[in-house]
Scaffold this active site. Sequence first.
Site, PDB file in Angstrom:
ATOM      1  N   ARG A 218       0.864  -1.370  -0.055  1.00 20.56           N
ATOM      2  CA  ARG A 218       0.177  -0.060  -0.131  1.00 20.56           C
ATOM      3  C   ARG A 218       0.718   1.479  -0.209  1.00 20.56           C
ATOM      4  NH1 ARG A 218      -2.660   0.905   6.171  1.00 20.56           N
ATOM      5  NH2 ARG A 218      -0.858   0.069   7.446  1.00 20.56           N
TER       6      ARG A 218
ATOM      7  N   ASP B 110      11.280  -6.450   6.870  1.00 20.75           N
ATOM      8  CA  ASP B 110      10.871  -5.342   5.924  1.00 20.75           C
ATOM      9  C   ASP B 110      10.856  -3.910   6.571  1.00 20.75           C
ATOM     10  OD1 ASP B 110       8.754  -7.367   6.918  1.00 20.75           O
ATOM     11  OD2 ASP B 110       7.513  -6.024   6.117  1.00 20.75           O
TER      12      ASP B 110
HETATM   13  P1  AMP Z   1       3.686  -3.647   7.897  1.00 17.16           P
HETATM   14  O1  AMP Z   1       2.485  -5.163   9.184  1.00 17.16           O
HETATM   15  O2  AMP Z   1       2.926  -2.934   8.034  1.00 17.16           O
HETATM   16  O3  AMP Z   1       5.471  -3.703   8.035  1.00 17.16           O
HETATM   17  O4  AMP Z   1       3.199  -4.560   6.530  1.00 17.16           O
HETATM   18  C1  AMP Z   1       3.511  -6.198   5.845  1.00 17.16           C
HETATM   19  C2  AMP Z   1       3.374  -6.094   4.956  1.00 17.16           C
HETATM   20  O5  AMP Z   1       2.101  -6.132   4.114  1.00 17.16           O
HETATM   21  C3  AMP Z   1       3.807  -5.148   3.586  1.00 17.16           C
HETATM   22  O6  AMP Z   1       3.977  -5.423   2.499  1.00 17.16           O
HETATM   23  C4  AMP Z   1       2.820  -4.326   3.430  1.00 17.16           C
HETATM   24  O7  AMP Z   1       2.833  -3.552   1.915  1.00 17.16           O
HETATM   25  C5  AMP Z   1       1.724  -5.030   3.314  1.00 17.16           C
HETATM   26  N1  AMP Z   1       0.666  -4.275   3.844  1.00 17.16           N
HETATM   27  C6  AMP Z   1      -0.314  -3.885   5.069  1.00 17.16           C
HETATM   28  N2  AMP Z   1      -0.954  -3.309   4.714  1.00 17.16           N
HETATM   29  C7  AMP Z   1      -1.674  -3.328   3.935  1.00 17.16           C
HETATM   30  C8  AMP Z   1      -2.878  -3.246   3.394  1.00 17.16           C
HETATM   31  N3  AMP Z   1      -4.134  -2.603   4.182  1.00 17.16           N
HETATM   32  N4  AMP Z   1      -3.326  -3.552   1.308  1.00 17.16           N
HETATM   33  C9  AMP Z   1      -2.139  -3.816   1.412  1.00 17.16           C
HETATM   34  N5  AMP Z   1      -0.995  -4.257   1.848  1.00 17.16           N
HETATM   35  C10 AMP Z   1      -0.347  -3.669   2.785  1.00 17.16           C
HETATM   36 MG    MG Z   2       6.213  -2.206   6.751  1.00 17.33          MG
END
Ligand code: AMP
Ligand code: MG
Length: 535
Positions: A117, A283
Amino acid sequence: MRKRCTIERFNLDQMKLETKDKFNKELPADPDKNNTRRQVFESCFSSAKPRVPSAPKLIHVSKEMAAAIGLSEKDIQSKKFLNVFSGKEVLEGTEPYAMCYGGHQFGNWAGQLGDGRAINLTEIDHDGQSWTLQLKGAGETPYSRTADGLAVLRSSIREHLCSEAMHHLGVPTTRSLSLMLTGDDVLRDMMYDGNAAYEKGAVVCRVAPSFIRFGNFQIFASRNDEKTLKELTDFTIRHFFPNIESGTKEGYIEFYRKVALRTLEMTIHWQRVGFVHGVMNTDNMSILGLTIDYGPYGWLEGFEPGWTPNTTDRQMRRYRYGQQPGIALWNLAQLGNALYPLIEEVEPMQKIIQEYQDQYEISFFKMMNQKLGLEKMTESHETLISDLLENLQLSETDMTIFFRKLSDFSKDSNLNEYKEIIQSAFYKSEEITEDIAGKWQTWFVDYQNHLQKEDLPDAQRKAQMNSVNPKYVLRNYMAQLAIDAANNGDYTLVNELHELLKKPYAEQPEQEKWFAKRPEWARHKVGCSMLSCSS
Ligand code: AMP
Ligand code: MG
């Protein structure tokens, strides 16, 4: 009517960003141009256009960030600004994209993740500095997996306010240019308990020299794609570590060493100010050592090394405050594994891991000494520091208030003056037993002894301490108050907190109300002490 049109066109023409794309020009692109969810191989990114919001509305702009990329007050007010940074319009000559990366989540390899996103708009040059502009929450990309690519207002306010606050605290971080409402509602199950509800959608424009993460390297290593791994590593060195000679084993080792040092530095800053990231997955680790991905982060109120704000991590507390330096090291080891095919020698990499550990001891000690206003570093200082860390955990003691007030205590203070300091930092004075009080008295006697051996004049010591012990941080309940008001259409507090946190080390007597312990109502409130990854 005519006049208005002229002004608008004038403003429109004002916004001149010197775009200079590198990542999507120099690195291999995903040949598939469709926005469908998929595994992407041998490519560093896929093209992705921001989703057009139905009714974009600007809530807040960081004027300092705008100035840093060359945008004036007038630019900020222009229609173009609203359009570009809400995702409604793509800047001429640019090709937005989403990055491909993988990562270890909570200790387990998760495979391909990527910008699900986040959409990188373009890179720009201003005043000799290069910046990538990225929209977070601007819709789905090939990496969105099962999610919607969107972000809600509450998490966007948290990211916008905190990344700017961290910058002003002197903590390496990605920045935030703007916060906009999209006008579209987003469905979220905030506590993952089956109570999904619609919330206001928002988009933040994040800014950093680069958003490359450890996971960008890991994905290629995991697929034995040495070619793309090398291209990405050479690119990173060329643009962000120009003093390193790329293309050689020695160069890659040096790159790894520099990343380790930057990561360490960032982590020490987090420990200094009491910031808990909450999701230190690989990540979410910037290759430039920047704090990145403001999700379920939080600020220590009571000094509690075991604390994490992230309810998703409630069982293991993997990402608790006290474990952050150790997790950063674990993440660096994963990065080391990813870079190994370029180095093919374990020993120099192990040495870097060892150096991190040695340097951590030194840096942490130095940082704590600074917080105490001490310049000399002897073994007795080590005991002083470890005793303090123990005392702070004897009862709930506010970290920010304790360290800030500590500068009032001097070598000439009447010993009893310490009582005022700790009492203002204690949450529950009824918890203070005679034993606890005695331990504090012993500590302050020891501290005063150390102060008496220092050469620094009092006023200077106080100023030095107040430059590392912030008076104002974005306490969890403060962000939540701003969110509650914003959900009702009132953005004054977003603005007020942004202004306050621009000078976290200044006294700002008119803002004294924010130099206060967390109110009791916020102790167990969702958003204040409990946050999930839902955002
Ligand atoms: P995060 O835990 O926020 O670092 O997210 C982990 C992964 O999930 C990353 O690849 C983000 O881009 C993806 N991600 C988190 N929230 C969303 C969302 N609402 N839509 C699409 N991808 C998401
Ligand atoms: Mg992330």
